[in-house]
Write a protein that holds these residues in place. Structure first.
Motif, PDB file in Angstrom:
ATOM      1  N   TRP A 286     -13.647 -71.486 -20.220  1.00 53.93           N
ATOM      2  CA  TRP A 286     -13.920 -70.567 -19.130  1.00 53.93           C
ATOM      3  C   TRP A 286     -14.805 -71.255 -18.112  1.00 53.93           C
ATOM      4  O   TRP A 286     -15.771 -71.934 -18.466  1.00 53.93           O
ATOM      5  CB  TRP A 286     -14.616 -69.308 -19.653  1.00 53.93           C
ATOM      6  N   ALA A 287     -14.470 -71.083 -16.876  1.00 55.22           N
ATOM      7  CA  ALA A 287     -15.295 -71.583 -15.781  1.00 55.22           C
ATOM      8  C   ALA A 287     -15.303 -70.513 -14.709  1.00 55.22           C
ATOM      9  O   ALA A 287     -14.255 -69.968 -14.357  1.00 55.22           O
ATOM     10  CB  ALA A 287     -14.731 -72.894 -15.220  1.00 55.22           C
ATOM     11  N   PRO A 288     -16.460 -70.150 -14.178  1.00 62.48           N
ATOM     12  CA  PRO A 288     -16.509 -69.083 -13.181  1.00 62.48           C
ATOM     13  C   PRO A 288     -15.882 -69.534 -11.853  1.00 62.48           C
ATOM     14  O   PRO A 288     -15.950 -70.690 -11.472  1.00 62.48           O
ATOM     15  CB  PRO A 288     -18.013 -68.807 -13.028  1.00 62.48           C
ATOM     16  N   GLU A 289     -15.245 -68.569 -11.219  1.00 69.55           N
ATOM     17  CA  GLU A 289     -14.680 -68.815  -9.868  1.00 69.55           C
ATOM     18  C   GLU A 289     -15.790 -68.642  -8.842  1.00 69.55           C
ATOM     19  O   GLU A 289     -16.811 -67.991  -9.089  1.00 69.55           O
ATOM     20  CB  GLU A 289     -13.560 -67.803  -9.598  1.00 69.55           C
ATOM     21  N   ILE A 290     -15.600 -69.192  -7.684  1.00 69.13           N
ATOM     22  CA  ILE A 290     -16.592 -69.068  -6.615  1.00 69.13           C
ATOM     23  C   ILE A 290     -16.599 -67.598  -6.197  1.00 69.13           C
ATOM     24  O   ILE A 290     -15.559 -67.005  -5.920  1.00 69.13           O
ATOM     25  CB  ILE A 290     -16.247 -69.979  -5.421  1.00 69.13           C
ATOM     26  N   GLY A 291     -17.793 -67.023  -6.158  1.00 66.19           N
ATOM     27  CA  GLY A 291     -17.959 -65.630  -5.767  1.00 66.19           C
ATOM     28  C   GLY A 291     -17.845 -64.656  -6.935  1.00 66.19           C
ATOM     29  O   GLY A 291     -18.090 -63.470  -6.766  1.00 66.19           O
ATOM     30  N   GLU A 292     -17.465 -65.097  -8.108  1.00 63.46           N
ATOM     31  CA  GLU A 292     -17.326 -64.216  -9.274  1.00 63.46           C
ATOM     32  C   GLU A 292     -18.711 -63.881  -9.814  1.00 63.46           C
ATOM     33  O   GLU A 292     -19.605 -64.727  -9.872  1.00 63.46           O
ATOM     34  CB  GLU A 292     -16.507 -64.942 -10.339  1.00 63.46           C
ATOM     35  N   LYS A 293     -18.896 -62.614 -10.203  1.00 67.32           N
ATOM     36  CA  LYS A 293     -20.165 -62.188 -10.746  1.00 67.32           C
ATOM     37  C   LYS A 293     -20.255 -62.620 -12.214  1.00 67.32           C
ATOM     38  O   LYS A 293     -19.314 -62.448 -12.968  1.00 67.32           O
ATOM     39  CB  LYS A 293     -20.317 -60.677 -10.647  1.00 67.32           C
ATOM     40  N   VAL A 294     -21.385 -63.170 -12.553  1.00 69.04           N
ATOM     41  CA  VAL A 294     -21.631 -63.574 -13.932  1.00 69.04           C
ATOM     42  C   VAL A 294     -22.927 -62.937 -14.417  1.00 69.04           C
ATOM     43  O   VAL A 294     -23.796 -62.609 -13.619  1.00 69.04           O
ATOM     44  CB  VAL A 294     -21.720 -65.122 -14.078  1.00 69.04           C
ATOM     45  N   LEU A 295     -23.008 -62.765 -15.688  1.00 68.59           N
ATOM     46  CA  LEU A 295     -24.203 -62.151 -16.270  1.00 68.59           C
ATOM     47  C   LEU A 295     -25.289 -63.176 -16.435  1.00 68.59           C
ATOM     48  O   LEU A 295     -25.106 -64.243 -16.905  1.00 68.59           O
ATOM     49  CB  LEU A 295     -23.858 -61.550 -17.646  1.00 68.59           C
TER      50      LEU A 295
END
Length: 135
Positions: A126-135
């Motif tokens: 898993w890798a976050p996308e640009i602008g995606e909210k992460v905890l």
């Protein structure tokens, strides 16, 4: 002796292999005390002998062999051994210990690879996308 002092993080017993050894020892004591809990300390020499002569699944060798270069004998047979050994025996023992340690390191590395494979079966990349909210 090439001894390295290694520190473990505080309050993390899973990082300290001695904690696992203590857990095994506590289980051994609990299984041997039977009805009287006041005499548990009388079993310690026998339990220590059993612990030191049991082969490890990680290394394939006993702790006695890796630390002392020989397998321990049952206490009755100690009287039959001679106290003196020749230099060739010592040299052969040192070489066999070094070979055993090298083999144990290889076995540990292969077991690590197996355990890593089992761990990674459930792991998702898993890798976050640009602008995606992460905890």
């Amino acid at each position: 002796m090439h001894i390295k002092h290694r520190l473990t993080p505080p309050y993390t017993p899973q990082c300290n292999p001695l904690e696992r050894a203590n857990r095994v020892l506590k289980t051994m004591i609990a299984q041997n005390i039977k009805k009287s809990q006041k005499t548990w300390d009388l079993y310690l020499p026998e339990l220590q002998f059993v612990f030191n002569t049991a082969p490890s699944t990680s290394t394939g060798f006993t702790p006695a062999y890796l630390n002392c270069g020989r397998e321990f004998h049952v206490p009755e047979s100690l009287a039959h051994e001679t106290a003196l050994a020749s230099n060739r025996k010592h040299q052969h023992r040192i070489e066999s210990i070094q070979a055993a340690l090298e083999l144990a390191q290889n076995v540990i590395a292969s077991n690590f690879q197996k355990q890593q494979g089992h761990y990674n079966l459930r792991r998702r990349k898993w890798a976050p996308e640009i602008g995606e909210k992460v905890l």
